[in-house]
Design a protein around this motif. Structure first.
Motif, PDB file in Angstrom:
ATOM      1  N   MET A 237       0.877  -1.219  -0.028  1.00  0.00           N
ATOM      2  CA  MET A 237       0.055  -0.133  -0.229  1.00  0.00           C
ATOM      3  C   MET A 237       0.896   1.300  -0.161  1.00  0.00           C
ATOM      4  O   MET A 237       1.863   1.305   0.541  1.00  0.00           O
ATOM      5  CB  MET A 237      -0.764  -0.130   1.229  1.00  0.00           C
ATOM      6  N   GLY A 238       0.404   2.401  -0.816  1.00  0.00           N
ATOM      7  CA  GLY A 238       1.005   3.588  -0.468  1.00  0.00           C
ATOM      8  C   GLY A 238       2.164   3.681  -1.718  1.00  0.00           C
ATOM      9  O   GLY A 238       2.414   2.783  -2.431  1.00  0.00           O
ATOM     10  N   ASN A 239       3.034   4.580  -1.547  1.00  0.00           N
ATOM     11  CA  ASN A 239       4.220   4.970  -2.377  1.00  0.00           C
ATOM     12  C   ASN A 239       5.484   4.146  -1.784  1.00  0.00           C
ATOM     13  O   ASN A 239       5.846   4.485  -0.828  1.00  0.00           O
ATOM     14  CB  ASN A 239       4.432   6.505  -2.478  1.00  0.00           C
ATOM     15  N   PRO A 240       5.900   3.175  -2.526  1.00  0.00           N
ATOM     16  CA  PRO A 240       7.050   2.462  -2.141  1.00  0.00           C
ATOM     17  C   PRO A 240       8.607   3.364  -1.891  1.00  0.00           C
ATOM     18  O   PRO A 240       9.562   2.919  -1.162  1.00  0.00           O
ATOM     19  CB  PRO A 240       7.397   1.215  -2.953  1.00  0.00           C
ATOM     20  N   THR A 241       8.425   4.527  -2.754  1.00  0.00           N
ATOM     21  CA  THR A 241       9.776   5.270  -2.808  1.00  0.00           C
ATOM     22  C   THR A 241       9.476   6.487  -1.723  1.00  0.00           C
ATOM     23  O   THR A 241      10.396   7.449  -1.736  1.00  0.00           O
ATOM     24  CB  THR A 241       9.857   5.916  -3.973  1.00  0.00           C
ATOM     25  N   ALA A 242       8.375   6.458  -1.169  1.00  0.00           N
ATOM     26  CA  ALA A 242       8.175   7.671   0.126  1.00  0.00           C
ATOM     27  C   ALA A 242       9.260   7.587   0.933  1.00  0.00           C
ATOM     28  O   ALA A 242       9.544   6.679   1.402  1.00  0.00           O
ATOM     29  CB  ALA A 242       6.577   7.517   0.326  1.00  0.00           C
ATOM     30  N   PRO A 243       9.747   8.884   1.421  1.00  0.00           N
ATOM     31  CA  PRO A 243      10.598   8.791   2.556  1.00  0.00           C
ATOM     32  C   PRO A 243      10.080   8.408   3.832  1.00  0.00           C
ATOM     33  O   PRO A 243       9.231   8.999   4.465  1.00  0.00           O
ATOM     34  CB  PRO A 243      11.033  10.189   2.449  1.00  0.00           C
ATOM     35  N   LYS A 244      10.704   7.333   4.384  1.00  0.00           N
ATOM     36  CA  LYS A 244      10.274   6.573   5.495  1.00  0.00           C
ATOM     37  C   LYS A 244      11.431   6.675   6.563  1.00  0.00           C
ATOM     38  O   LYS A 244      12.471   6.798   6.285  1.00  0.00           O
ATOM     39  CB  LYS A 244       9.722   5.253   5.280  1.00  0.00           C
ATOM     40  N   THR A 245      10.969   6.720   7.841  1.00  0.00           N
ATOM     41  CA  THR A 245      12.059   6.686   9.023  1.00  0.00           C
ATOM     42  C   THR A 245      11.994   5.606   9.926  1.00  0.00           C
ATOM     43  O   THR A 245      10.621   5.281  10.249  1.00  0.00           O
ATOM     44  CB  THR A 245      11.841   8.239   9.740  1.00  0.00           C
ATOM     45  N   LYS A 246      12.990   4.905  10.035  1.00  0.00           N
ATOM     46  CA  LYS A 246      12.716   3.548  11.188  1.00  0.00           C
ATOM     47  C   LYS A 246      12.500   4.024  12.167  1.00  0.00           C
ATOM     48  O   LYS A 246      13.313   4.953  12.600  1.00  0.00           O
ATOM     49  CB  LYS A 246      13.768   2.864  10.624  1.00  0.00           C
ATOM     50  N   ILE A 247      11.702   3.069  13.099  1.00  0.00           N
ATOM     51  CA  ILE A 247      11.632   3.363  14.414  1.00  0.00           C
ATOM     52  C   ILE A 247      11.300   2.106  15.129  1.00  0.00           C
ATOM     53  O   ILE A 247      10.590   1.122  14.599  1.00  0.00           O
ATOM     54  CB  ILE A 247      10.462   4.410  14.650  1.00  0.00           C
ATOM     55  N   ILE A 248      12.078   1.989  16.255  1.00  0.00           N
ATOM     56  CA  ILE A 248      11.516   0.639  16.905  1.00  0.00           C
ATOM     57  C   ILE A 248      10.533   0.927  18.384  1.00  0.00           C
ATOM     58  O   ILE A 248      10.781   1.842  19.046  1.00  0.00           O
ATOM     59  CB  ILE A 248      13.020   0.255  17.849  1.00  0.00           C
ATOM     60  N   LEU A 249       9.465   0.281  18.177  1.00  0.00           N
ATOM     61  CA  LEU A 249       8.703   0.393  19.095  1.00  0.00           C
ATOM     62  C   LEU A 249       8.310  -0.905  19.795  1.00  0.00           C
ATOM     63  O   LEU A 249       9.069  -1.462  20.116  1.00  0.00           O
ATOM     64  CB  LEU A 249       7.487   1.202  18.616  1.00  0.00           C
ATOM     65  N   ASP A 250       7.286  -1.325  19.393  1.00  0.00           N
ATOM     66  CA  ASP A 250       6.724  -2.880  19.838  1.00  0.00           C
ATOM     67  C   ASP A 250       7.491  -3.804  18.791  1.00  0.00           C
ATOM     68  O   ASP A 250       7.903  -5.025  19.080  1.00  0.00           O
ATOM     69  CB  ASP A 250       5.106  -3.302  19.845  1.00  0.00           C
ATOM     70  N   LYS A 251       7.865  -3.391  17.754  1.00  0.00           N
ATOM     71  CA  LYS A 251       8.851  -3.920  16.700  1.00  0.00           C
ATOM     72  C   LYS A 251       9.379  -2.951  15.986  1.00  0.00           C
ATOM     73  O   LYS A 251       9.031  -1.665  15.941  1.00  0.00           O
ATOM     74  CB  LYS A 251       7.914  -4.849  15.947  1.00  0.00           C
TER      75      LYS A 251
END
Length: 111
Positions: free
Chosen positions: A1-15
């Protein structure tokens, strides 16, 4: 779902998850809080309710079933600083710096 090239930021929460501050996240934040994200340009001006809502809004692209309360339960005093830094990074990645307009033609010094 969504744009695979959109800028994402990794974060650790429950996973490990990915924050995505796209238009859908901005609208979700606005619907949840009644405030425009663009008017709250600084994390220091946000209360805990707004930070929780923004974190949730940036996560629902991966899992639309997440609730605000579920996301809030992933945050505690020990990880709050790291989470706010990750949200700030997601905001910076999503909002490129405005480009300066040059005065004069090419080669003319800016005045």
């Amino acid at each position: 779902m969504g744009n695979p090239t959109a800028p994402k930021t990794k974060i650790i929460l429950d996973k490990e998850r990915n924050l995505l501050l796209d238009l859908n996240a901005m609208v979700a934040f606005e619907e949840e809080t009644g405030s425009s994200l663009l008017s709250a340009t600084s994390m220091s001006r946000m209360g805990m309710k707004e930070i929780r809502a923004l974190l949730w809004a940036c996560l629902i692209h991966e899992d639309e079933s997440l609730t605000v309360k579920q996301v809030g339960a992933m945050v505690h005093a020990g990880n709050l600083d790291e989470i706010t830094k990750s949200i700030e990074k997601a905001f910076a990645v999503a909002m490129p710096e405005p480009q300066r307009e040059e005065k004069g033609g090419a080669g003319d010094p800016l005045t």
